[in-house]
Scaffold this motif. Sequence first.
Motif, PDB file in Angstrom:
ATOM      1  N   UNK A 205     -96.337  -4.614  30.760  1.00  0.00           N
ATOM      2  CA  UNK A 205     -94.617  -5.425  30.896  1.00  0.00           C
ATOM      3  C   UNK A 205     -93.906  -4.236  30.425  1.00  0.00           C
ATOM      4  N   UNK A 206     -94.222  -3.482  28.654  1.00  0.00           N
ATOM      5  CA  UNK A 206     -93.613  -2.627  29.021  1.00  0.00           C
ATOM      6  C   UNK A 206     -92.611  -0.980  29.446  1.00  0.00           C
ATOM      7  N   UNK A 207     -94.166  -0.889  30.148  1.00  0.00           N
ATOM      8  CA  UNK A 207     -93.704   0.682  30.691  1.00  0.00           C
ATOM      9  C   UNK A 207     -92.486  -0.218  32.227  1.00  0.00           C
ATOM     10  N   UNK A 208     -92.849  -1.219  32.623  1.00  0.00           N
ATOM     11  CA  UNK A 208     -91.642  -2.036  33.354  1.00  0.00           C
ATOM     12  C   UNK A 208     -90.006  -2.091  32.761  1.00  0.00           C
ATOM     13  N   UNK A 209     -89.889  -2.340  31.240  1.00  0.00           N
ATOM     14  CA  UNK A 209     -89.053  -2.600  31.217  1.00  0.00           C
ATOM     15  C   UNK A 209     -88.044  -2.444  30.718  1.00  0.00           C
ATOM     16  N   UNK A 210     -87.151  -2.236  29.899  1.00  0.00           N
ATOM     17  CA  UNK A 210     -85.840  -1.399  29.720  1.00  0.00           C
ATOM     18  C   UNK A 210     -84.661  -1.227  30.040  1.00  0.00           C
ATOM     19  N   UNK A 211     -83.691   0.098  29.689  1.00  0.00           N
ATOM     20  CA  UNK A 211     -82.415  -0.034  30.476  1.00  0.00           C
ATOM     21  C   UNK A 211     -82.408   0.838  31.537  1.00  0.00           C
ATOM     22  N   UNK A 212     -83.842   1.116  31.936  1.00  0.00           N
ATOM     23  CA  UNK A 212     -83.336   1.983  33.593  1.00  0.00           C
ATOM     24  C   UNK A 212     -84.750   1.609  33.704  1.00  0.00           C
ATOM     25  N   UNK A 213     -85.085  -0.078  34.440  1.00  0.00           N
ATOM     26  CA  UNK A 213     -86.586  -0.689  35.243  1.00  0.00           C
ATOM     27  C   UNK A 213     -87.002  -0.095  36.026  1.00  0.00           C
TER      28      UNK A 213
ATOM     29  N   UNK B  76     -90.271  -0.471  38.803  1.00  0.00           N
ATOM     30  CA  UNK B  76     -91.159  -1.041  39.968  1.00  0.00           C
ATOM     31  C   UNK B  76     -92.235  -1.316  38.929  1.00  0.00           C
ATOM     32  N   UNK B  77     -92.752  -2.733  39.508  1.00  0.00           N
ATOM     33  CA  UNK B  77     -93.819  -2.258  38.452  1.00  0.00           C
ATOM     34  C   UNK B  77     -94.952  -1.686  39.817  1.00  0.00           C
ATOM     35  N   UNK B  78     -94.538  -1.738  41.402  1.00  0.00           N
ATOM     36  CA  UNK B  78     -95.313  -1.229  42.440  1.00  0.00           C
ATOM     37  C   UNK B  78     -95.051   0.306  42.502  1.00  0.00           C
ATOM     38  N   UNK B  79     -94.028   0.954  41.735  1.00  0.00           N
ATOM     39  CA  UNK B  79     -94.592   1.962  40.980  1.00  0.00           C
ATOM     40  C   UNK B  79     -94.846   3.037  39.880  1.00  0.00           C
ATOM     41  N   UNK B  80     -95.878   1.818  39.513  1.00  0.00           N
ATOM     42  CA  UNK B  80     -96.243   1.949  38.218  1.00  0.00           C
ATOM     43  C   UNK B  80     -97.579   3.333  38.564  1.00  0.00           C
ATOM     44  N   UNK B  81     -98.062   2.930  39.603  1.00  0.00           N
ATOM     45  CA  UNK B  81     -99.655   3.601  39.893  1.00  0.00           C
ATOM     46  C   UNK B  81     -99.142   4.831  40.349  1.00  0.00           C
ATOM     47  N   UNK B  82     -98.664   4.973  41.594  1.00  0.00           N
ATOM     48  CA  UNK B  82     -97.969   6.362  41.829  1.00  0.00           C
ATOM     49  C   UNK B  82     -97.230   7.131  41.226  1.00  0.00           C
ATOM     50  N   UNK B  83     -96.544   7.301  40.241  1.00  0.00           N
ATOM     51  CA  UNK B  83     -95.579   7.358  39.012  1.00  0.00           C
ATOM     52  C   UNK B  83     -96.635   7.838  38.622  1.00  0.00           C
ATOM     53  N   UNK B  84     -97.918   7.441  38.036  1.00  0.00           N
ATOM     54  CA  UNK B  84     -98.800   7.235  37.247  1.00  0.00           C
ATOM     55  C   UNK B  84     -99.424   8.756  37.901  1.00  0.00           C
ATOM     56  N   UNK B  85    -100.114   9.074  38.738  1.00  0.00           N
ATOM     57  CA  UNK B  85    -101.044   9.543  39.792  1.00  0.00           C
ATOM     58  C   UNK B  85     -99.856  11.006  40.614  1.00  0.00           C
ATOM     59  N   UNK B  86     -98.683  10.834  39.541  1.00  0.00           N
ATOM     60  CA  UNK B  86     -97.490  11.969  40.044  1.00  0.00           C
ATOM     61  C   UNK B  86     -96.779  12.155  41.330  1.00  0.00           C
ATOM     62  N   UNK B  87     -96.728  11.086  41.899  1.00  0.00           N
ATOM     63  CA  UNK B  87     -96.204  10.526  43.346  1.00  0.00           C
ATOM     64  C   UNK B  87     -94.527  10.000  43.122  1.00  0.00           C
ATOM     65  N   UNK B  88     -94.777   9.750  42.158  1.00  0.00           N
ATOM     66  CA  UNK B  88     -93.197   9.047  41.291  1.00  0.00           C
ATOM     67  C   UNK B  88     -91.705   9.977  41.905  1.00  0.00           C
ATOM     68  N   UNK B  89     -90.434   9.405  41.784  1.00  0.00           N
ATOM     69  CA  UNK B  89     -89.285  10.262  41.883  1.00  0.00           C
ATOM     70  C   UNK B  89     -89.496  10.986  40.701  1.00  0.00           C
ATOM     71  N   UNK B  90     -88.166  11.742  40.649  1.00  0.00           N
ATOM     72  CA  UNK B  90     -87.933  12.695  39.259  1.00  0.00           C
ATOM     73  C   UNK B  90     -87.419  11.453  38.686  1.00  0.00           C
ATOM     74  N   UNK B  91     -86.610  10.776  38.208  1.00  0.00           N
ATOM     75  CA  UNK B  91     -86.704   9.978  37.628  1.00  0.00           C
ATOM     76  C   UNK B  91     -87.344   9.118  37.368  1.00  0.00           C
ATOM     77  N   UNK B  92     -87.747   8.596  38.015  1.00  0.00           N
ATOM     78  CA  UNK B  92     -89.548   7.692  37.742  1.00  0.00           C
ATOM     79  C   UNK B  92     -90.180   7.883  36.867  1.00  0.00           C
ATOM     80  N   UNK B  93     -90.557   9.481  37.229  1.00  0.00           N
ATOM     81  CA  UNK B  93     -91.328   9.766  36.090  1.00  0.00           C
ATOM     82  C   UNK B  93     -90.736  10.664  34.358  1.00  0.00           C
ATOM     83  N   UNK B  94     -89.308  10.636  34.652  1.00  0.00           N
ATOM     84  CA  UNK B  94     -89.164  11.148  33.748  1.00  0.00           C
ATOM     85  C   UNK B  94     -88.838  10.086  33.072  1.00  0.00           C
ATOM     86  N   UNK B  95     -88.507   8.657  33.229  1.00  0.00           N
ATOM     87  CA  UNK B  95     -88.324   7.504  32.980  1.00  0.00           C
ATOM     88  C   UNK B  95     -89.758   6.973  31.489  1.00  0.00           C
ATOM     89  N   UNK B  96     -90.918   7.403  32.618  1.00  0.00           N
ATOM     90  CA  UNK B  96     -92.233   6.946  32.626  1.00  0.00           C
ATOM     91  C   UNK B  96     -93.139   7.685  31.479  1.00  0.00           C
TER      92      UNK B  96
END
Length: 336
Positions: free
Chosen positions: A27-35, A37-57
């Motif tokens: 829940x904490x990883x999805x909330x904030x000034x730059x929300x 998407x919970x559906x993108x958490x696992x792909x981003x953790x696996x290195x398949x996210x966009x630059x913005x998603x990986x930077x935020x996470x």
Amino acid sequence: MIHPALIKRQQLILLILSILIMVTIIISMGLGDSPLSYGRLIPTLLGQGSFKEEFVLFSIRLPRVIVTVLAGMGLALSGAILQAMTRNDLADPGIIGINSGAGVAVAVFFLFFPIKAGSFVYLLPFVAFIGALMTACFIYFFSYKRNRGLQPIRLVLVGIGFSMALSAAMIVLISSAERTKVDFIAKWLAGNIWGTDWPFIWAILPWLAILIPLTLYKANRLNLLGLSEPVAIGVGLSIEKERIVLLLTAVALAASAVSVTGGIAFIGLMSPHMAKALVGPRNQLCIPVATLIGGWLLLLADTIGRNLGNAEGIPAGIMAALIGAPYFVYLLMKKS
């Protein structure tokens, strides 16, 4: 001998707490000034996210979440040790002044000892430990009576006095400091999680990796210290030696935690009580449960506070105090 039913109960509670921590982390990883998407958490953790998603996470959310959980665990374990060692249900590193001692040391170090950023992070826990240890020694000295030993209620009262005095010293320190440095110390005092980068994780992790197993090893001796002194002496326990080792452990845990999170109280007070209510007072059962409760409580407080109020949110220390202060008053009324 611990009853098998109690061990099973503890294991179930530890599993539930682990799930609670994981759910709160998600829940904490999805909330904030730059929300995110919970559906993108696992792909981003696996290195398949966009630059913005990986930077935020990876640069903002994940380090903060891990630091918060580790610090909460350290504070809870410190509180559990202090309560068992002093036989005082009101003992907490934030309330009895240990956190304030660490804070003054960090402030002096930050204001008067300019040092390279790379070394600053890793030196902070040591600096905080020195300040907290000096404070703990003074508190212990003024709470101890030669013919009666350590006085639990006196320890809390002396600790509160030291906490107030050290808070005043902190204000004096920052009264003539630069504005940017004052802002940092003000955030520290409020309990704002400021160590939100990966080096802070590596700074606090070794302390917990050593001190948590040590405390579990000493759990039975904590049980004996929780009894009367004649009983502890009768079974061959070296009371003063064990108290010194455990006090050093509690101070180191609290100092390493607050060096990266700021002045946070009440986590060390509430977590052991909640653990005892769940699994009983035996430290072998209570300590692991209290440790996970502390990590979850601080993470929950930070997650709620970070997403309330203005852009900066409400510091985790204030959120913890909003929950903990009424509980402290309840305990005082119960003890009186």
